[in-house]
Scaffold this motif. Sequence first.
Motif, PDB file in Angstrom:
ATOM      1  N   SER A   2     -29.697  24.256  25.258  1.00 46.22           N
ATOM      2  CA  SER A   2     -28.511  25.106  25.220  1.00 46.22           C
ATOM      3  C   SER A   2     -27.648  24.869  26.449  1.00 46.22           C
ATOM      4  O   SER A   2     -28.091  24.291  27.436  1.00 46.22           O
ATOM      5  N   ASP A   3     -26.395  25.356  26.368  1.00 49.52           N
ATOM      6  CA  ASP A   3     -25.506  25.246  27.525  1.00 49.52           C
ATOM      7  C   ASP A   3     -26.134  25.899  28.750  1.00 49.52           C
ATOM      8  O   ASP A   3     -26.124  25.321  29.844  1.00 49.52           O
ATOM      9  N   ALA A   4     -26.685  27.099  28.570  1.00 56.81           N
ATOM     10  CA  ALA A   4     -27.257  27.826  29.702  1.00 56.81           C
ATOM     11  C   ALA A   4     -28.441  27.082  30.285  1.00 56.81           C
ATOM     12  O   ALA A   4     -28.590  26.975  31.513  1.00 56.81           O
ATOM     13  N   ALA A   5     -29.301  26.533  29.410  1.00 53.72           N
ATOM     14  CA  ALA A   5     -30.474  25.810  29.892  1.00 53.72           C
ATOM     15  C   ALA A   5     -30.069  24.555  30.655  1.00 53.72           C
ATOM     16  O   ALA A   5     -30.650  24.223  31.700  1.00 53.72           O
ATOM     17  N   SER A   6     -29.077  23.856  30.149  1.00 58.53           N
ATOM     18  CA  SER A   6     -28.601  22.640  30.824  1.00 58.53           C
ATOM     19  C   SER A   6     -28.012  22.969  32.186  1.00 58.53           C
ATOM     20  O   SER A   6     -28.267  22.275  33.181  1.00 58.53           O
ATOM     21  N   ALA A  10     -29.403  21.752  35.791  1.00 59.78           N
ATOM     22  CA  ALA A  10     -28.537  21.062  36.749  1.00 59.78           C
ATOM     23  C   ALA A  10     -28.582  21.751  38.107  1.00 59.78           C
ATOM     24  O   ALA A  10     -28.669  21.089  39.150  1.00 59.78           O
ATOM     25  N   ALA A  11     -28.510  23.071  38.110  1.00 61.13           N
ATOM     26  CA  ALA A  11     -28.550  23.814  39.377  1.00 61.13           C
ATOM     27  C   ALA A  11     -29.868  23.595  40.099  1.00 61.13           C
ATOM     28  O   ALA A  11     -29.893  23.427  41.335  1.00 61.13           O
ATOM     29  N   ALA A  12     -30.981  23.566  39.358  1.00 65.67           N
ATOM     30  CA  ALA A  12     -32.283  23.346  39.983  1.00 65.67           C
ATOM     31  C   ALA A  12     -32.387  21.936  40.549  1.00 65.67           C
ATOM     32  O   ALA A  12     -32.912  21.731  41.663  1.00 65.67           O
ATOM     33  N   LEU A  13     -31.885  20.959  39.817  1.00 63.25           N
ATOM     34  CA  LEU A  13     -31.923  19.578  40.294  1.00 63.25           C
ATOM     35  C   LEU A  13     -31.048  19.396  41.532  1.00 63.25           C
ATOM     36  O   LEU A  13     -31.420  18.692  42.480  1.00 63.25           O
ATOM     37  N   GLU A 320     -26.700  13.997  24.336  1.00 63.82           N
ATOM     38  CA  GLU A 320     -27.422  14.177  23.069  1.00 63.82           C
ATOM     39  C   GLU A 320     -27.358  15.630  22.605  1.00 63.82           C
ATOM     40  O   GLU A 320     -27.253  15.908  21.402  1.00 63.82           O
ATOM     41  N   ALA A 321     -27.399  16.554  23.559  1.00 60.36           N
ATOM     42  CA  ALA A 321     -27.386  17.972  23.206  1.00 60.36           C
ATOM     43  C   ALA A 321     -26.002  18.475  22.825  1.00 60.36           C
ATOM     44  O   ALA A 321     -25.861  19.322  21.924  1.00 60.36           O
ATOM     45  N   TYR A 322     -24.959  17.995  23.498  1.00 55.03           N
ATOM     46  CA  TYR A 322     -23.621  18.560  23.355  1.00 55.03           C
ATOM     47  C   TYR A 322     -22.719  17.831  22.363  1.00 55.03           C
ATOM     48  O   TYR A 322     -21.825  18.434  21.770  1.00 55.03           O
ATOM     49  N   LEU A 384     -24.404   9.366  46.227  1.00 53.07           N
ATOM     50  CA  LEU A 384     -24.100  10.049  47.489  1.00 53.07           C
ATOM     51  C   LEU A 384     -23.235  11.285  47.280  1.00 53.07           C
ATOM     52  O   LEU A 384     -23.238  12.187  48.124  1.00 53.07           O
ATOM     53  N   TYR A 385     -22.483  11.348  46.184  1.00 51.40           N
ATOM     54  CA  TYR A 385     -21.639  12.535  46.018  1.00 51.40           C
ATOM     55  C   TYR A 385     -21.639  13.140  44.615  1.00 51.40           C
ATOM     56  O   TYR A 385     -21.118  14.234  44.412  1.00 51.40           O
ATOM     57  N   THR A 386     -22.205  12.467  43.633  1.00 48.88           N
ATOM     58  CA  THR A 386     -22.230  13.035  42.288  1.00 48.88           C
ATOM     59  C   THR A 386     -23.362  14.053  42.162  1.00 48.88           C
ATOM     60  O   THR A 386     -24.494  13.788  42.553  1.00 48.88           O
ATOM     61  N   ARG A 387     -23.036  15.226  41.603  1.00 48.35           N
ATOM     62  CA  ARG A 387     -24.024  16.283  41.405  1.00 48.35           C
ATOM     63  C   ARG A 387     -24.520  16.287  39.962  1.00 48.35           C
ATOM     64  O   ARG A 387     -23.841  15.807  39.054  1.00 48.35           O
ATOM     65  N   PHE A 388     -25.695  16.867  39.771  1.00 47.92           N
ATOM     66  CA  PHE A 388     -26.195  17.050  38.411  1.00 47.92           C
ATOM     67  C   PHE A 388     -25.283  18.003  37.639  1.00 47.92           C
ATOM     68  O   PHE A 388     -25.097  17.849  36.424  1.00 47.92           O
ATOM     69  N   ALA A 389     -24.680  18.957  38.354  1.00 52.92           N
ATOM     70  CA  ALA A 389     -23.721  19.847  37.701  1.00 52.92           C
ATOM     71  C   ALA A 389     -22.519  19.066  37.183  1.00 52.92           C
ATOM     72  O   ALA A 389     -21.935  19.423  36.149  1.00 52.92           O
TER      73      ALA A 389
END
Length: 408
Positions: A2-6, A10-13, A320-322, A384-389
């Motif tokens: 889900s959007d929330a799970a993704s 991302a925030a945890a990573l 794949e999810a979205y 160096l600058y790309t986030r999982f978010a």
Amino acid sequence: MSDAASAEEAAALDAADGLALKRAEFDLDDGVVYLDGNSLGAPPRGVAGRLSDVVGREWGRLGIRAWEESGWWTAPERVGDRIGRLVGAAPGQVVVGDSTSVNVFKAVVAAVRLADTASRDEVLVDAATFPTDGYLARSAARMTGCRIRAVDAADMAREAGPRTAVALVNHVDYRTGRLHDLPAVTAAVRAAGARTVWDLCHSAGALPVRLDADGADFAVGCTYKYLNGGPGAPAFLYVRRALQDRFDSPLPGWNSHADPFAMDPAYAPADGAVRGRVGTPEILSLLALDAALDVWDGVDLAAVRAKSLALTDFFLRCVEAYVPQGRVASVTPGAHAERGSQVSLRCAAGPAGGAGDVMAELIRRGVVGDFRRPDVLRFGFTPLYTRFADAERAARVLGEVLEGARRR
């Protein structure tokens, strides 16, 4: 997913990311997801101040004295050694200057001139290479009396034979993001008695490269992608130390002369990688690159590679999810050993238009990637600058664009 799970993942990573603090060293718009560092890297914050000092103090106050007093004259080798650390080259083998195109030409012609017999009259070129590499390889072949033969990079190792003088290969395919096996291809080409020229434009600064350890002969690369040197930043040329005394550049210039200020009409090449120089160095862009390389101080390239793979894995899962099923297909290999630091998605024409239209809409919504004809969306991940978010948002917006168009 889900959007929330993704978003939570991302925030945890991001919270666990050992490179997360590096992002603050870049001048980025937090409202934009910038995934085009595989074409032009974001500017490190230290570059503007360094250029201001170069223009205002070194050029403005010292003038011509800055060539010696500020070290301008030796900057191509000094900056080359900094890049050398990032591509596995010991000091004294990398020189910075000119463009990637010019350095490809130098390296291919020099490699042909190193051939052990006149019967080595073949230049192999990666069939999927960036067009300029192919153009220059063909020109170099004509000038040296060689034939050109285009082969798939995956077949390069077995195609090299007794007639091969040099193989020009891309380490990472610019269109698909496929990573080729530098150690294996280099070993096979060497076993065939030929030389290798590696194009590192899409791997330098994105993943570990071991030019010395893997026995590469020559390598070239740009510095404005993952090395963040700025638009038009000078390229680099690697010449393996064992070949330097026989490196016969087709572009001998006064800067590569053994005694440049003698102004001797007869050319005598300097020792070492200096032979790769041609004319007066591009000082402003060269020193901007030097400042940009400060962001690499203390960075472990193994950590960069680990984050790159984690980012691209996560992005593919989010896609794949979205994204509506069947609207995109990855042309980037799933296997880590075959993947660079980008994801390329084939996007067939549909209600949202062709791939170019889709990318234009993504950019309008604040997700910046790029498009390669006829149908490929490219997303570059700069660890160096790309986030999982950023990866999650890019996939979500891509899904919204394609789903919204389907509904309409």
